[in-house]
Design a protein around this motif. Structure first.
Motif, short mmCIF file in Angstrom:
data_model
loop_
_atom_site.label_atom_id
_atom_site.label_comp_id
_atom_site.label_asym_id
_atom_site.label_seq_id
_atom_site.Cartn_x
_atom_site.Cartn_y
_atom_site.Cartn_z
N MET A 288 1.71 13.49 -1.70
CA MET A 288 2.77 14.11 -2.46
C MET A 288 3.04 13.16 -3.59
SD MET A 288 5.25 14.32 0.97
CE MET A 288 4.71 12.86 1.56
N HIS A 289 3.12 13.89 -4.83
CA HIS A 289 3.07 13.10 -6.19
C HIS A 289 4.13 13.73 -7.03
CE1 HIS A 289 -0.87 11.44 -4.79
NE2 HIS A 289 -1.04 12.78 -4.39
N LYS A 326 0.36 8.24 0.89
CA LYS A 326 -0.11 8.56 -0.23
C LYS A 326 0.77 9.32 -1.10
CE LYS A 326 -4.43 10.82 -2.17
NZ LYS A 326 -5.54 11.94 -1.76
N VAL A 327 1.65 8.60 -1.54
CA VAL A 327 2.74 9.03 -2.36
C VAL A 327 2.80 8.54 -3.76
CG1 VAL A 327 5.36 9.44 -2.49
CG2 VAL A 327 4.19 9.53 0.03
N PRO A 351 6.00 2.64 9.20
CA PRO A 351 6.11 2.30 7.57
C PRO A 351 5.13 3.26 6.69
CG PRO A 351 5.89 0.23 8.87
CD PRO A 351 5.60 1.36 9.73
N CYS A 352 5.66 3.59 5.60
CA CYS A 352 4.93 4.17 4.55
C CYS A 352 3.67 3.67 4.08
CB CYS A 352 6.04 4.65 3.28
SG CYS A 352 7.44 5.60 3.68
N ASP A 353 2.54 4.13 3.82
CA ASP A 353 1.50 3.66 3.28
C ASP A 353 1.12 4.17 2.08
OD1 ASP A 353 1.01 1.86 5.48
OD2 ASP A 353 -0.09 3.34 6.52
N ASN A 354 0.40 3.70 1.13
CA ASN A 354 -0.17 4.01 -0.03
C ASN A 354 0.93 4.71 -0.81
OD1 ASN A 354 -2.03 4.54 -2.06
ND2 ASN A 354 -3.21 5.99 -0.80
N VAL A 378 8.24 -0.87 3.34
CA VAL A 378 6.91 -0.48 2.38
C VAL A 378 6.59 -1.53 1.50
CG1 VAL A 378 8.84 0.62 0.75
CG2 VAL A 378 6.43 1.59 0.88
N ARG A 379 5.20 -1.18 1.12
CA ARG A 379 4.82 -2.41 0.30
C ARG A 379 4.30 -1.57 -0.71
NH1 ARG A 379 2.42 -7.48 3.60
NH2 ARG A 379 4.43 -8.18 4.64
N PRO A 380 4.92 -0.91 -1.78
CA PRO A 380 4.43 -0.09 -2.70
C PRO A 380 3.21 -0.83 -3.72
CG PRO A 380 6.47 -0.59 -3.31
CD PRO A 380 6.32 -1.34 -2.14
N LEU A 381 2.39 0.03 -4.22
CA LEU A 381 1.57 -0.55 -5.54
C LEU A 381 2.34 -0.46 -6.84
CD1 LEU A 381 -1.00 -1.47 -6.93
CD2 LEU A 381 -1.95 0.86 -6.76
#
Length: 396
Positions: A288-289, A326-327, A351-354, A378-381
């Motif tokens: 989702m972007h 994948k967001v 937890p949310c990933d990527n 969450v650990r976002p990039l």
């Protein structure tokens, strides 16, 4: 590949719509009168039946004027592609008790459909909004939607307006390759549960260069939706562009592939968001972007909310089991109407990933101080400009 397929499908539909040489079935020839009071449902159904039986491409034409219409189901399969050309205004009964179902104008089981003409579907929803008690009653009456597309494939809906629906303006269910272009949704910001376009269990749905002003989500993406494209949409008022809510029911299907780009959101209660219920069954939402979004005075511009619990109708203390991955949120700018401009609140159990957060520039000018960003599970990039500083606060 997804973008290429989307563009190809759109060009094919536009080519089809511009070259079609259709036999015309004018509802005036079936006794319909545009006097604003005479119900044309029988005339419309007769015209549709004859057009649907045509061996060549057919067009049902509703000319200028105002036509009263009770609930109708325009059903296929048809022998050839169909066009529903609305030049005037269709007006629904104002009293919701006049409806036996939750659909006013329903298109279903059709392969090859165009809805066009510059006209308006007027749901006359004001009485229904005043009677809507769904905020406090989980067993509230289901009100009719202006438009339902059930199991419709290869369709183009363009240059028409849906006005003041009693509930959702458009519901898309079980469809493939449907494009909304130059589509207009209009309802007051305080109209309850009037989502602009809701998509469920459908694939290849595109909403392009459209204007949506309503009292709930401008676009909402339900379970089982795949390859959804929203671009060039002006949203607001309303509740923003949302994936979900997800996780309310058992056996929900995955959401995979949502692309929101080059949109403007103004005066909405949310911007771009993903929402799941707590205490949910297991589920999946991925790929989702949200990119190149302009926010103008939007509360909650960027939001993942895995504790979505409106009206306290849930077990808020039990984490969601919908897995989000994948967001990306990229190049989102403008102004926030609340201090928390970015909030990524994911589930404790899954937890949310990527998750990527890139080039955020959101200002808040309220009394609490500058805008802030909050994160949970969450650990976002993180890359590019970050204002407010990304995930500077960990929420509990």
């Amino acid at each position: 590949m997804a973008i290429r397929s989307y563009v190809g499908a759109l060009l094919l539909l536009l080519s089809f719509s511009s070259t079609i040489n259709a036999e015309v079935f004018h509802i005036g020839n079936y006794g319909a009168k545009g006097d604003g009071t005479s119900d044309i449902s029988r005339a419309l159904l007769s015209a549709w039946k004859d057009a649907c039986a045509s061996n060549t491409s057919a067009k049902v034409l509703i000319p200028g004027g105002t036509f009263a219409l009770s609930e109708v189901v325009l059903e296929g399969p048809c022998k050839a592609p169909m066009e529903f050309q609305l030049q005037g205004t269709l007006r629904a009964p104002a009293d919701p008790s006049r409806f036996k179902t939750d659909g006013w104008v329903v298109f279903q089981h059709i392969d090859g459909l165009i809805v066009s003409g510059g006209g308006t579907f007027d749901g006359q929803g004001k009485i229904a909004w005043e009677q809507n008690n769904c905020n406090g009653d989980t067993n509230c009456r289901t009100l009719p939607f202006n438009l339902r597309l059930n199991f419709v494939d290869n369709a183009l809906i363009h240059d028409v307006t849906t006005l003041d629906s009693k509930q959702f303006h458009v519901n898309v269910l079980g469809c493939k390759n449907v494009t909304f272009r130059h589509f207009t949704v209009t309802a007051p910001g305080d109209s309850l549960n009037t989502d602009g376009i809701h998509i469920g269990r459908s694939a290849g749905i595109s909403i392009i260069d459209s204007n949506i002003k309503t009292g709930d989500d401008c676009v909402s993406v339900g379970d089982g939706s795949q390859q959804i494209f929203v671009t060039g949409v002006n949203c607001g008022p309303g509740h923003g562009i949302s994936v979900g809510s997800l996780g309310k029911w058992k056996n929900e299907e995955p959401v995979v592939g949502v692309f929101v780009k080059n949109c403007t959101i103004t005066g909405a209660t949310n911007g771009v968001r993903i929402k799941t219920w707590p205490a949910s069954p297991a589920g999946v939402a991925s790929d989702m972007h949200f990119e190149d979004i302009q926010m103008n005075d939007v509360a909650n511009p960027v939001l993942i909310d895995q504790g979505y619990c409106p009206w306290n109708q849930c077990q808020a203390q039990v984490p969601s089991l919908v897995k989000i991955s994948k967001v990306s949120f990229k190049r989102i700018k403008g102004t926030s109407a609340s201090q928390v401009a970015v909030k990524i609140a994911c589930s404790k159990l899954v937890p949310c990933d990527n998750v990527e957060i890139t080039d955020i520039d959101l200002a808040y000018h309220g009394p609490e101080g500058p805008a802030v960003s909050e994160c949970l599970n969450v650990r976002p990039l993180i890359s590019g400009r970050q204002y407010p500083p990304a995930c500077a606060k960990v929420v509990s």
